[in-house]
Scaffold this active site. Structure first.
Site, PDB file in Angstrom:
ATOM      1  N   HIS A  63       2.884 -10.604  -2.597  1.00  0.00           N
ATOM      2  CA  HIS A  63       4.107 -11.132  -3.198  1.00  0.00           C
ATOM      3  C   HIS A  63       5.365 -10.679  -2.469  1.00  0.00           C
ATOM      4  CE1 HIS A  63       5.387  -7.548  -5.681  1.00  0.00           C
ATOM      5  NE2 HIS A  63       4.106  -7.281  -5.728  1.00  0.00           N
ATOM      6  N   ASP A 164       6.520  -2.114  -2.527  1.00  0.00           N
ATOM      7  CA  ASP A 164       5.847  -3.049  -3.442  1.00  0.00           C
ATOM      8  C   ASP A 164       6.624  -4.360  -3.406  1.00  0.00           C
ATOM      9  OD1 ASP A 164       4.685  -4.419  -5.533  1.00  0.00           O
ATOM     10  OD2 ASP A 164       5.449  -3.110  -7.101  1.00  0.00           O
ATOM     11  N   GLU A 194       5.823 -12.371  -8.725  1.00  0.00           N
ATOM     12  CA  GLU A 194       4.698 -11.540  -9.180  1.00  0.00           C
ATOM     13  C   GLU A 194       5.149 -10.538 -10.222  1.00  0.00           C
ATOM     14  OE1 GLU A 194       1.936  -8.121  -9.388  1.00  0.00           O
ATOM     15  OE2 GLU A 194       4.038  -8.098  -8.795  1.00  0.00           O
ATOM     16  N   GLU A 195       6.331  -9.972  -9.996  1.00  0.00           N
ATOM     17  CA  GLU A 195       6.786  -8.871 -10.856  1.00  0.00           C
ATOM     18  C   GLU A 195       7.080  -9.318 -12.291  1.00  0.00           C
ATOM     19  OE1 GLU A 195       6.440  -5.906 -10.110  1.00  0.00           O
ATOM     20  OE2 GLU A 195       6.533  -5.706  -7.929  1.00  0.00           O
ATOM     21  N   ASP A 217      -1.683  -5.677  -2.436  1.00  0.00           N
ATOM     22  CA  ASP A 217      -0.566  -5.109  -3.181  1.00  0.00           C
ATOM     23  C   ASP A 217      -0.635  -3.587  -3.086  1.00  0.00           C
ATOM     24  OD1 ASP A 217       1.669  -4.941  -4.905  1.00  0.00           O
ATOM     25  OD2 ASP A 217       0.933  -6.574  -6.149  1.00  0.00           O
ATOM     26  N   HIS A 302       7.788   1.306  -8.128  1.00  0.00           N
ATOM     27  CA  HIS A 302       8.931   0.744  -8.856  1.00  0.00           C
ATOM     28  C   HIS A 302      10.136   1.683  -8.908  1.00  0.00           C
ATOM     29  CE1 HIS A 302       6.789  -2.828 -11.016  1.00  0.00           C
ATOM     30  NE2 HIS A 302       6.518  -2.768  -9.728  1.00  0.00           N
TER      31      HIS A 302
HETATM   32 CO    CO Z   1       5.318  -4.190  -8.579  1.00  0.00          CO
HETATM   33 ZN    ZN Z   2       3.339  -5.460  -6.362  1.00  0.00          ZN
END
Ligand code: CO
Ligand code: ZN
Length: 333
Positions: A63, A164, A194-195, A217, A302
């Site tokens: 992503h 990420d 995606e998030e 990922d 994150h």
């Molecule tokens: Co993420």
């Molecule tokens: Zn991710």
């Protein structure tokens, strides 16, 4: 490798607003693919090779989007209140900096509170962009921001915002550049949103209707954070067995493990108690497809300063290239 990851992490691309990162990736892969296209969800799809006898149609997904902040209202004094796009964690906010898509920068802080040890909810945080009043504020409701944090080269390990999943995007780009001979039709998808729940991968999986799906990922690690999982930084890519939204197809897990052993690539098995990946969307979209995921172990997922180990990345590249270059044998159900 590091240069590519550095370049990709520094481009802002919150969920739904992936155009800048998409155009960058499209330019990089152009010389290596027959054609690229962008679908209605903004997914960038690149086909490499065609299906030979014994081959499969394989969808590979990483992503492009990163977690972001979206302006919800602006106060009289010019302080900007926001909501989250994706899994923004309040504990990583205070004292941080953000950059809006229009280039405006700001600092984050929170309302006064007496219990200093308590983490406040997102609604009590604001962005101060240095405006004196609401009128003077250069951002408006609905504008998006992402963490403003430079790439940090620590040698074997690197740190940045948006590792990420820009390290997954980098992995896919380098795989596209390396896969020379493959009996498969490879459908590389740089996914959007995606998030916020693998929305891009859902429609991409439906339209491509592939025989097999692999998501790339990051995964959180348990090595220093005390998370109940046994994936460690620097011990190789993790082969997903299960996360909250996805039970990897056992035949895919076995194929990945077998290939990693044959290629002598260090690897780990991942059982994750939080989150999921685009592999979930691939598994349950349309009539479904067998799917699995390769994860790059990542500390502080994150946060504005995520961290990966470049050896894990290099091993993931070797493994993925190997997986896609040879005939795929999945055990029958
Ligand atoms: Co993420
Ligand atoms: Zn991710």
């Amino acid at each position: 490798m590091k240069e590519l990851i550095k370049q990709l992490t520094q481009i802002p691309g919150p969920s739904g607003y992936e155009s800048a990162i998409r155009e960058t990736i499209r330019e990089i892969i152009k010389p290596y693919v027959r054609e690229t296209r962008v679908d209605a969800m903004g997914n960038l799809i690149a086909q490499v090779g065609t299906k030979a006898p014994g081959g499969m149609r394989v969808m590979v997904a990483a992503h492009m989007d990163e977690i972001g902040l979206i302006v919800s209202h602006i106060e009289k004094k010019g302080l900007v209140r926001f909501s989250n796009l994706g899994g923004v964690l309040p504990r990583y906010l205070a004292g941080g900096r953000v950059v809006f898509l229009n280039g405006t920068r700001g600092v984050i802080n929170s309302d006064r509170h007496d219990e200093v040890s308590k983490i406040q909810p997102i609604s009590q945080f604001f962005i101060d962009i240095g405006a004196i009043s609401e009128k003077d504020c250069p951002v408006k409701i609905g504008d998006l921001a992402v963490f403003d944090r430079e790439f940090l080269d620590l040698g074997k390990r690197v740190s940045s915002k948006a590792l990420d999943d820009r390290c997954g995007c980098a992995l896919m780009i380098e795989t596209i550049q390396r896969v020379k001979q493959s009996p498969h039709e490879l459908l590389f998808v740089f996914c959007t949103q995606e998030e916020v729940g693998s929305r891009g991968a859902t429609t991409a999986a439906y339209q491509l209707d592939a025989d097999l799906g692999i998501a790339l990922d990051v995964t959180p690690v348990g090595d220093i954070l005390g998370v109940k999982m046994q994936v460690n930084l620097g011990e190789g890519p993790a082969i997903k067995v299960r996360d909250v939204g996805h039970i990897a197809d056992p035949a895919v897990v076995n194929w990945m493990v077998r290939t990693a052993r044959e290629l002598k690539v260090p690897h780990q098995l991942e059982v994750l108690d939080v989150g999921s990946t685009d592999a979930r969307a691939m598994q349950i979209s349309r009539g479904g497809m067998p799917s699995g995921a390769l994860s790059i172990p990542c500390r502080y997922v994150h946060s504005p300063s995520e961290m990966i180990d470049m050896d894990d990345y290099a091993h993931a590249l070797t493994l993925l290239t190997g997986l896609l270059s040879r005939e795929i044998k999945l055990e029958k159900k």
